[in-house]
Enzyme design. Structure first.
Site, mmCIF file in Angstrom:
data_model
loop_
_atom_site.group_PDB
_atom_site.id
_atom_site.type_symbol
_atom_site.label_atom_id
_atom_site.label_comp_id
_atom_site.label_asym_id
_atom_site.label_seq_id
_atom_site.Cartn_x
_atom_site.Cartn_y
_atom_site.Cartn_z
ATOM 1 N N ASP A 26 3.779 41.928 -33.849
ATOM 2 C CA ASP A 26 4.353 41.803 -35.186
ATOM 3 C C ASP A 26 4.766 43.190 -35.683
ATOM 4 O OD1 ASP A 26 4.918 40.691 -37.792
ATOM 5 O OD2 ASP A 26 2.960 41.457 -38.434
ATOM 6 N N ASP A 203 -0.935 40.449 -38.238
ATOM 7 C CA ASP A 203 -1.823 40.573 -39.396
ATOM 8 C C ASP A 203 -1.763 39.392 -40.346
ATOM 9 O OD1 ASP A 203 0.877 41.372 -40.240
ATOM 10 O OD2 ASP A 203 -0.095 41.873 -42.142
#
Length: 251
Positions: A26, A203
């Site tokens: 990410d 996250d």
């Protein structure tokens, strides 16, 4: 819901073997810190060097998997974005070796963007992020707006045939039918990644589908930030911890 003092604590991830693993990473909150205005984010020189080193050390088995559009990622990462695999817009867009696969722009997106702009005119503390296949409403500067923004997002999405994607201090309206997990599955079917075990690092709640795929396909997931209920087996505290762990893999 678990209280802050009773959040699950995840063990740090093991060392990475570049011959066995493929990396799916990410961007916001994982490789760069979260900020109030996402359009101000740019990759620093150290991150550019890290991504280039990972691409070489893992023989091309590195992908950015982000809620950002590929166009946004290209602007933030620069030339290195054209070398590595990129999945943008929560998996709607996937680019590998110059080949771009993406669905048609959602039919109701332009109307939804107009509605979001109209709502945002009365809430200047809300930041609107327009993307290729979605529009995000960020309320990091005004957390008190969370509930009204989520309610308005649900109404706009239903009216325009879109889905609501919750995230950290934001909510996004996007077309139905894809997620980051599907993007990881698609990349694992490519020759670059086919023989590797997936490691997903993320996250946000938007990363959970990809974290599950990594765990289900024999690799593992790494959650960045405070512990919570997650599909990931391991955890790292913050962006700095992620970068240090990845640098260890190319040392």
């Amino acid at each position: 819901m678990l209280s802050r003092s009773h959040q699950p604590v995840l063990a740090p991830p093991p060392a990475l073997d570049p011959l066995r693993f493929g990396l799916f990473i990410d961007f916001d909150g994982t490789l760069v810190p979260l900020v109030d205005h996402p359009d101000l984010v740019r990759a620093d020189g150290e991150l550019i060097d890290l991504l280039a080193a990972l691409h070489a050390r893992f023989a091309g088995r590195v992908a950015i998997v982000s809620g950002r559009s590929i166009a946004q990622l290209d602007a933030m990462i620069g030339d290195v974005a054209s070398a590595i695999a990129v999945a943008g817009s929560h998996g709607a867009e996937v680019r590998l070796d110059g080949r771009l696969v993406e669905p048609e722009r959602p039919a109701g997106l332009d109307a939804a963007i107009a509605e979001v702009r109209g709502y945002g005119a009365g809430h200047p503390e809300m930041y609107i992020e327009e993307k290729s296949h979605g529009v995000a409403m960020h309320y990091r500067k005004a957390p008190i707006l969370e509930e009204p923004i989520r309610r308005r997002a649900a109404t706009i999405a239903e009216r325009n045939g879109l889905e609501v994607q919750p995230g950290k201090m934001m909510v996004e309206l996007r077309g139905p039918g894809w997620d980051k997990g599907q993007a990881v599955e698609a990349l694992l079917a490519e020759p670059h990644f086919a023989a590797s075990l997936p490691v997903m690092i993320g996250d946000d709640l938007t990363d959970e589908s990809a974290l599950r795929v990594a765990e289900d396909r024999g690799g593992f997931g790494v959650l960045v930030g405070p512990g919570r209920e997650t599909a990931a087996r391991f955890g790292l505290a913050d962006v700095g911890s992620v970068r240090r762990w990845l640098w260890e893999a190319v040392a």
